[in-house]
Design a protein around this motif. Structure first.
Motif, PDB file in Angstrom:
ATOM      1  N   ASN A  40       0.884  -1.119  -0.059  1.00  0.00           N
ATOM      2  CA  ASN A  40      -0.051  -0.117  -0.069  1.00  0.00           C
ATOM      3  C   ASN A  40       0.882   1.151   0.068  1.00  0.00           C
ATOM      4  O   ASN A  40       1.636   1.522   1.124  1.00  0.00           O
ATOM      5  N   THR A  89      -0.029   3.942   3.060  1.00  0.00           N
ATOM      6  CA  THR A  89       0.563   3.669   4.401  1.00  0.00           C
ATOM      7  C   THR A  89       2.028   3.191   4.240  1.00  0.00           C
ATOM      8  O   THR A  89       2.243   2.973   5.166  1.00  0.00           O
ATOM      9  N   ARG A  90       2.415   2.923   3.136  1.00  0.00           N
ATOM     10  CA  ARG A  90       3.753   2.183   3.058  1.00  0.00           C
ATOM     11  C   ARG A  90       3.960   0.907   3.425  1.00  0.00           C
ATOM     12  O   ARG A  90       4.953   0.362   3.991  1.00  0.00           O
ATOM     13  N   ASP A  91       2.658  -0.016   3.872  1.00  0.00           N
ATOM     14  CA  ASP A  91       3.071  -1.353   4.369  1.00  0.00           C
ATOM     15  C   ASP A  91       3.081  -2.154   3.283  1.00  0.00           C
ATOM     16  O   ASP A  91       2.751  -2.099   2.153  1.00  0.00           O
ATOM     17  N   LYS A 114       7.491  -1.824   6.755  1.00  0.00           N
ATOM     18  CA  LYS A 114       7.453  -0.564   5.658  1.00  0.00           C
ATOM     19  C   LYS A 114       8.223  -0.650   4.741  1.00  0.00           C
ATOM     20  O   LYS A 114       9.437  -1.191   4.696  1.00  0.00           O
TER      21      LYS A 114
END
Length: 501
Positions: free
Chosen positions: A424, A427-429, A477
């Protein structure tokens, strides 16, 4: 007695005179096949008669031609000329001209010319075409010229069918992906010197601009005063400089050499777009070089550059091996300065990286082994930073999958392995499942007889199947993906073994 004799003599004289009047001038002869001397004419007289007769026939022919006034051209055209107009046609017989009004069209061999107004000069084998004002006072129906692979649109043009030469004013043409705008263009053909060479279409331009922008008024391009274009081969230009929004820049080239040969070829890649950003400044996008390695591989290296220091470089390798696999591998690295131009370049620097890889195996490559890959991975939101289209900016979900499957002919076993990735960008997930193993065995009946005879025993119905799964997972992340913490999380691997009977 004397009186009777006198009467007989008179009757004889009268009969002889009447016979002489009825008999033709030619004397009587017994041998009709043998001509008389009086019938044989002098040969010189006979020749005179033949000459006089031929002279008379020539005089008659001259009189007929004079009446019809028919003249044949010594050098006629190779094919007929077709012409038509929707509105009207006016014939000027004295001057040998035809005036065509309203969606006029003239065709000759592969040449086709369309315009609102065309003058066809039959005597000189010449056509003159231009547009006309519409009901709103705007020019419409501008000349559209097509000759084989050549295609022009212009404000006005002249073309000679016989010499196959013409002149075009305010011409616009397209060579491969390159748009060319010229004030004056001359077109013609080079005549082949021998049978081993071919005639070529040659175009000479004056004050032209070359660009990949498809707008009527191009936003950028390379302008030069003199150009020579050999159709489907190359463009040679004199001293040129980069022009942006109609304003010349200090960037000059002593000459330009642009290959436009159709098919795979190596050469410079022209910018396809430009961008003006309040943060990055003015920039050119996708400038670089293309290398056509062979019919299986090609490689392209391009980049973006901005006036406030930001830049990006990307590479793309494409491959296509028949009956095996095809796909591409793209790598991209960007260095973006989002601070003010007066600030130090070391501040507000965003370094981004992305990978795009695809591999598609052909069904004919291997009967029992299958490999496929589709990878989309990036760091620091590289997709939206380096692209300004809606799909790149709004799409914040990335997924990847690399799969391997192996069958064992004649055996009940099947092995599959995969690497999965989901990300994502908002959100940098990042979640990575690697490896994802699965080994299965189809149901077998170990006590069943190979040759069936009689009633089956109860133990022959006993069957067994087997499956083994192993999963390794990382949750982190995107900026911490290759850190020690992420590697420690990867060590937590779960295995699950199932037996079914």
């Amino acid at each position: 007695m004397r009186f009777n004799l006198f009467i007989i003599i008179c009757l004889l004289i009268i009969s002889i005179s009447s016979f002489a009047q009825d008999t033709p001038d030619t004397p009587f002869r017994f041998d009709k096949n043998k001509p008389l001397k009086s019938e044989v004419k002098d040969s010189t007289k006979l020749d005179d008669e033949i000459i006089n007769n031929s002279a008379k026939s020539e005089i008659k022919e001259e009189r007929i031609e004079a009446v019809l006034d028919v003249k044949y051209s010594k050098e006629p055209l190779e094919a007929k000329i077709e012409y038509n107009a929707e509105d009207s046609m006016i014939f000027d017989v004295i001057n040998g001209r035809i005036y065509l009004y309203g969606n006029a069209i003239v065709k000759y061999q592969e040449m086709e010319l369309k315009a609102s107004y065309i003058i066809f000069d039959q005597k000189n084998n010449l056509v003159i075409a231009e547009g006309a004002l519409d009901s709103l006072g705007k020019m419409a129906g501008l000349p559209q010229f097509t000759d084989g692979s050549e295609n022009f649109s212009a404000r006005k043009m002249k073309y000679n069918f016989k010499t196959q030469k013409g002149i075009i004013y305010d011409a616009r043409s397209k060579q491969d992906d390159l748009h060319i705008h010229s004030e004056i263009t001359k077109i013609g053909k080079t005549i082949a010197k021998d049978t081993s060479s071919h005639s070529e279409d040659v175009i000479y331009g004056a004050n032209s601009i070359f660009t990949t922008c498809d707008h009527d008024e191009p936003h950028f391009g390379i302008r030069s005063k003199k150009q020579k274009i050999i159709a489907n081969k190359l463009i040679v230009a004199g001293p040129s400089n980069l022009e942006i929004e109609g304003v010349p820049t200090p960037l000059w080239l002593p000459f330009g050499f642009f290959p436009i040969k159709k098919g795979q070829r190596s050469g410079l890649v022209f910018p396809r777009d430009y961008e003006t950003s309040p943060v990055l400044g003015f920039g050119l996008k996708n400038v670089g070089y293309y290398w056509g390695i062979n019919d299986k591989f090609d490689f392209q290296l391009t980049g973006d550059i901005y006036t406030r220091g930001s830049w990006r470089i990307s590479s793309l390798l494409r491959y296509n091996i028949n009956y095996k696999f095809n796909g591409s591998l793209g790598l991209q690295y960007g260095w973006i300065n989002q601070g003010e131009f007066s600030n130090s370049l070391e501040k507000n620097i965003i370094k981004n990286f992305s990978v795009n890889w695809s591999l598609n195996q052909s069904p004919k490559a291997h009967p029992t082994r299958k490999i496929d890959a589709n990878v989309q991975f990036q760091i620091n939101d590289a997709q939206s930073l380096n692209n300004n289209d809606a799909q790149s900016v709004l799409n914040n979900q990335l997924r990847s999958n690399i799969s391997f499957n192996q069958k064992f002919p004649g055996k009940p076993f099947n092995l599959s392995a995969s690497i999965r990735h989901s990300q994502n960008t908002g959100t940098r997930d990042v979640t990575i499942e690697a490896p994802n193993l699965r080994f299965t065995m189809n149901r077998i009946y170990p006590f069943k007889k190979k040759i069936k005879s009689g009633k089956s025993k109860w133990y022959e119905q006993f069957g067994i199947d087997y499956s083994l799964e192993g999963i390794g997972k990382i949750n982190t992340k995107d900026t911490l993906l290759f850190s020690q913490e992420a590697l420690d999380d990867f060590a937590q691997t779960d295995f699950m073994v199932n037996f079914n009977d």
